[in-house]
Design a protein around this motif. Structure first.
Motif, PDB file in Angstrom:
ATOM      1  N   ALA A  48     -10.368  18.695  -3.848  1.00  0.00           N
ATOM      2  CA  ALA A  48      -9.277  18.303  -2.955  1.00  0.00           C
ATOM      3  C   ALA A  48      -8.585  19.524  -2.386  1.00  0.00           C
ATOM      4  O   ALA A  48      -8.444  20.540  -3.063  1.00  0.00           O
ATOM      5  N   SER A  49      -8.154  19.427  -1.146  1.00  0.00           N
ATOM      6  CA  SER A  49      -7.373  20.503  -0.540  1.00  0.00           C
ATOM      7  C   SER A  49      -5.898  20.192  -0.690  1.00  0.00           C
ATOM      8  O   SER A  49      -5.502  19.057  -0.940  1.00  0.00           O
ATOM      9  N   ALA A  50      -5.078  21.215  -0.517  1.00  0.00           N
ATOM     10  CA  ALA A  50      -3.636  21.060  -0.748  1.00  0.00           C
ATOM     11  C   ALA A  50      -2.997  20.067   0.204  1.00  0.00           C
ATOM     12  O   ALA A  50      -1.980  19.457  -0.101  1.00  0.00           O
ATOM     13  N   ASN A  51      -3.601  19.901   1.375  1.00  0.00           N
ATOM     14  CA  ASN A  51      -3.004  19.026   2.385  1.00  0.00           C
ATOM     15  C   ASN A  51      -3.702  17.685   2.506  1.00  0.00           C
ATOM     16  O   ASN A  51      -3.423  16.921   3.421  1.00  0.00           O
ATOM     17  N   GLU A  52      -4.656  17.424   1.623  1.00  0.00           N
ATOM     18  CA  GLU A  52      -5.420  16.184   1.735  1.00  0.00           C
ATOM     19  C   GLU A  52      -4.636  15.014   1.171  1.00  0.00           C
ATOM     20  O   GLU A  52      -4.061  15.099   0.092  1.00  0.00           O
ATOM     21  N   HIS A  53      -4.610  13.916   1.920  1.00  0.00           N
ATOM     22  CA  HIS A  53      -3.921  12.700   1.498  1.00  0.00           C
ATOM     23  C   HIS A  53      -4.890  11.527   1.551  1.00  0.00           C
ATOM     24  O   HIS A  53      -5.816  11.510   2.358  1.00  0.00           O
ATOM     25  N   ILE A  54      -4.636  10.555   0.693  1.00  0.00           N
ATOM     26  CA  ILE A  54      -5.402   9.313   0.736  1.00  0.00           C
ATOM     27  C   ILE A  54      -4.434   8.148   0.668  1.00  0.00           C
ATOM     28  O   ILE A  54      -3.293   8.297   0.220  1.00  0.00           O
ATOM     29  N   ASP A  55      -4.868   7.007   1.152  1.00  0.00           N
ATOM     30  CA  ASP A  55      -4.063   5.795   1.070  1.00  0.00           C
ATOM     31  C   ASP A  55      -4.490   5.005  -0.151  1.00  0.00           C
ATOM     32  O   ASP A  55      -5.660   4.666  -0.302  1.00  0.00           O
ATOM     33  N   LEU A  56      -3.537   4.725  -1.034  1.00  0.00           N
ATOM     34  CA  LEU A  56      -3.809   3.914  -2.211  1.00  0.00           C
ATOM     35  C   LEU A  56      -3.321   2.494  -1.961  1.00  0.00           C
ATOM     36  O   LEU A  56      -2.272   2.289  -1.357  1.00  0.00           O
ATOM     37  N   THR A  57      -4.067   1.527  -2.417  1.00  0.00           N
ATOM     38  CA  THR A  57      -3.738   0.129  -2.135  1.00  0.00           C
ATOM     39  C   THR A  57      -2.612  -0.397  -3.026  1.00  0.00           C
ATOM     40  O   THR A  57      -2.026  -1.434  -2.735  1.00  0.00           O
ATOM     41  N   GLU A  58      -2.312   0.296  -4.120  1.00  0.00           N
ATOM     42  CA  GLU A  58      -1.295  -0.166  -5.056  1.00  0.00           C
ATOM     43  C   GLU A  58       0.112   0.139  -4.525  1.00  0.00           C
ATOM     44  O   GLU A  58       0.315   1.107  -3.794  1.00  0.00           O
ATOM     45  N   MET A  94       0.845  -1.197   0.000  1.00  0.00           N
ATOM     46  CA  MET A  94       0.000   0.000   0.000  1.00  0.00           C
ATOM     47  C   MET A  94       0.875   1.239   0.000  1.00  0.00           C
ATOM     48  O   MET A  94       1.884   1.300   0.688  1.00  0.00           O
ATOM     49  N   SER A  95       0.468   2.252  -0.779  1.00  0.00           N
ATOM     50  CA  SER A  95       1.180   3.524  -0.798  1.00  0.00           C
ATOM     51  C   SER A  95       0.419   4.502   0.077  1.00  0.00           C
ATOM     52  O   SER A  95      -0.679   4.942  -0.273  1.00  0.00           O
ATOM     53  N   LYS A  96       0.979   4.828   1.252  1.00  0.00           N
ATOM     54  CA  LYS A  96       0.268   5.634   2.226  1.00  0.00           C
ATOM     55  C   LYS A  96       0.531   7.116   2.031  1.00  0.00           C
ATOM     56  O   LYS A  96       1.595   7.523   1.558  1.00  0.00           O
ATOM     57  N   GLY A  97      -0.452   7.928   2.431  1.00  0.00           N
ATOM     58  CA  GLY A  97      -0.261   9.362   2.461  1.00  0.00           C
ATOM     59  C   GLY A  97      -0.008   9.986   1.114  1.00  0.00           C
ATOM     60  O   GLY A  97       0.696  10.985   1.003  1.00  0.00           O
ATOM     61  N   PHE A  98      -0.549   9.436   0.073  1.00  0.00           N
ATOM     62  CA  PHE A  98      -0.333  10.003  -1.253  1.00  0.00           C
ATOM     63  C   PHE A  98      -1.138  11.287  -1.397  1.00  0.00           C
ATOM     64  O   PHE A  98      -2.309  11.321  -1.061  1.00  0.00           O
ATOM     65  N   PRO A  99      -0.517  12.384  -1.853  1.00  0.00           N
ATOM     66  CA  PRO A  99      -1.241  13.650  -1.952  1.00  0.00           C
ATOM     67  C   PRO A  99      -2.354  13.587  -2.976  1.00  0.00           C
ATOM     68  O   PRO A  99      -2.115  13.451  -4.164  1.00  0.00           O
ATOM     69  N   PHE A 100      -3.577  13.692  -2.513  1.00  0.00           N
ATOM     70  CA  PHE A 100      -4.742  13.558  -3.387  1.00  0.00           C
ATOM     71  C   PHE A 100      -4.794  14.662  -4.428  1.00  0.00           C
ATOM     72  O   PHE A 100      -5.092  14.423  -5.592  1.00  0.00           O
ATOM     73  N   LEU A 101      -4.509  15.914  -4.032  1.00  0.00           N
ATOM     74  CA  LEU A 101      -4.580  17.028  -4.974  1.00  0.00           C
ATOM     75  C   LEU A 101      -3.615  16.809  -6.128  1.00  0.00           C
ATOM     76  O   LEU A 101      -3.932  17.068  -7.287  1.00  0.00           O
ATOM     77  N   TYR A 102      -2.437  16.294  -5.796  1.00  0.00           N
ATOM     78  CA  TYR A 102      -1.414  16.034  -6.812  1.00  0.00           C
ATOM     79  C   TYR A 102      -1.935  15.074  -7.878  1.00  0.00           C
ATOM     80  O   TYR A 102      -1.828  15.318  -9.071  1.00  0.00           O
ATOM     81  N   PHE A 103      -2.553  13.979  -7.420  1.00  0.00           N
ATOM     82  CA  PHE A 103      -3.072  13.012  -8.386  1.00  0.00           C
ATOM     83  C   PHE A 103      -4.278  13.567  -9.132  1.00  0.00           C
ATOM     84  O   PHE A 103      -4.418  13.380 -10.331  1.00  0.00           O
ATOM     85  N   ALA A 104      -5.170  14.247  -8.402  1.00  0.00           N
ATOM     86  CA  ALA A 104      -6.378  14.763  -9.031  1.00  0.00           C
ATOM     87  C   ALA A 104      -6.050  15.735 -10.153  1.00  0.00           C
ATOM     88  O   ALA A 104      -6.646  15.716 -11.221  1.00  0.00           O
ATOM     89  N   LYS A 105      -5.064  16.600  -9.909  1.00  0.00           N
ATOM     90  CA  LYS A 105      -4.704  17.578 -10.942  1.00  0.00           C
ATOM     91  C   LYS A 105      -4.061  16.920 -12.147  1.00  0.00           C
ATOM     92  O   LYS A 105      -4.261  17.329 -13.283  1.00  0.00           O
ATOM     93  N   THR A 106      -3.270  15.882 -11.903  1.00  0.00           N
ATOM     94  CA  THR A 106      -2.575  15.253 -13.020  1.00  0.00           C
ATOM     95  C   THR A 106      -3.452  14.277 -13.777  1.00  0.00           C
ATOM     96  O   THR A 106      -3.130  13.877 -14.883  1.00  0.00           O
TER      97      THR A 106
END
Length: 234
Positions: free
Chosen positions: A29-39, A1-13
């Motif tokens: 998404a907010s600039a400080n929002e993170h989500i855990d991705l299972t990959e 699992m990839s933890k703490g991935f910046p959600f805004l970063y992925f959403a924008k890209t």
């Protein structure tokens, strides 16, 4: 699992480029929002190559295990540029990874690939991965396998009769023995390597072997494709 991935970063890209439909727009998404991705991180890194405006990775150098993880990830996040490419490379993994390809194609709705993979799946494949095979897939495969075996029995009766050559009976015995030892579902390629005679055989034996091979293949082509045995959308 990839933890703490910046959600805004992925959403924008992803959403911002139209490369992915699996995430909401970056405005959510907010600039400080993170989500855990299972990959795992390597899978995500490969996937990002299809989202950024950069050269895409050469998947022919990727192991099947890494390819399978990427194929699942791009389907999950709807990374459109990668979905069809992964589908192509999953097909290229046949026949060696037939069961994995069959499960992938059933999960994600690729009927052509389902029917390409199914003939290569053997009972040994299913036994080795018994716990990971969905019951619906197993039931469909058993019905499919039974249909093939019935056609094989009928096709065996197409063997030429009345051949006078002294060597034909021996060739025929070896062909029947080889047919019985074939594992899994028989296809055109496997039949063509079995219903044959040595290159030094008499012309009459070669002619009868060719006629038998053609009649045999005509019979087994009547077997319905695997999707006919499933709940797959017609």
């Amino acid at each position: 699992m990839s933890k703490g991935f910046p959600f805004l970063y992925f959403a924008k890209t992803s959403s911002g480029t139209g490369a992915s439909g699996g995430f909401p727009p970056a405005d959510f998404a907010s600039a400080n929002e993170h989500i855990d991705l299972t990959e795992d991180s390597l899978t995500l890194e490969l996937m990002f190559h299809f989202i950024y405006p950069r050269s895409q990775p050469r998947l022919e150098k990727t192991t099947f295990e890494a390819l399978a993880r990427l194929a699942e990830a791009v389907e999950k996040y709807q990374v459109y540029p990668a979905m069809q490419l992964c589908n192509i490379y999953m097909e290229k993994a046949l026949p060696g990874h037939a069961l994995d390809v069959l499960k992938y194609s059933l999960r994600h709705g690729y009927p052509e690939l389902v029917n390409r993979a199914a003939p290569y799946v053997t009972l040994a494949n299913l036994s080795a991965e018994w716990n990971s095979v969905p019951p619906d897939l197993l039931y469909a495969w058993l019905r499919y396998y039974d249909s093939w075996n019935a056609s094989i029995r009928e096709a065996s009766l197409t063997a030429p009769h009345g051949h006078k050559c002294a060597n034909w009976l021996e060739y025929q015995r070896k062909i029947f023995s080889a047919l019985g030892e074939l594992t899994g579902i028989k296809n055109d390629e496997s039949i063509s390597t079995v219903i044959t005679v040595p290159h030094f055989a008499a012309i009459c034996c070669k002619d009868d072997a060719n006629r038998w091979q053609k009649a045999f293949m005509d019979k087994i082509r009547d077997v319905p494709p695997f999707t006919k045995f499933t709940m797959f959308p017609r």
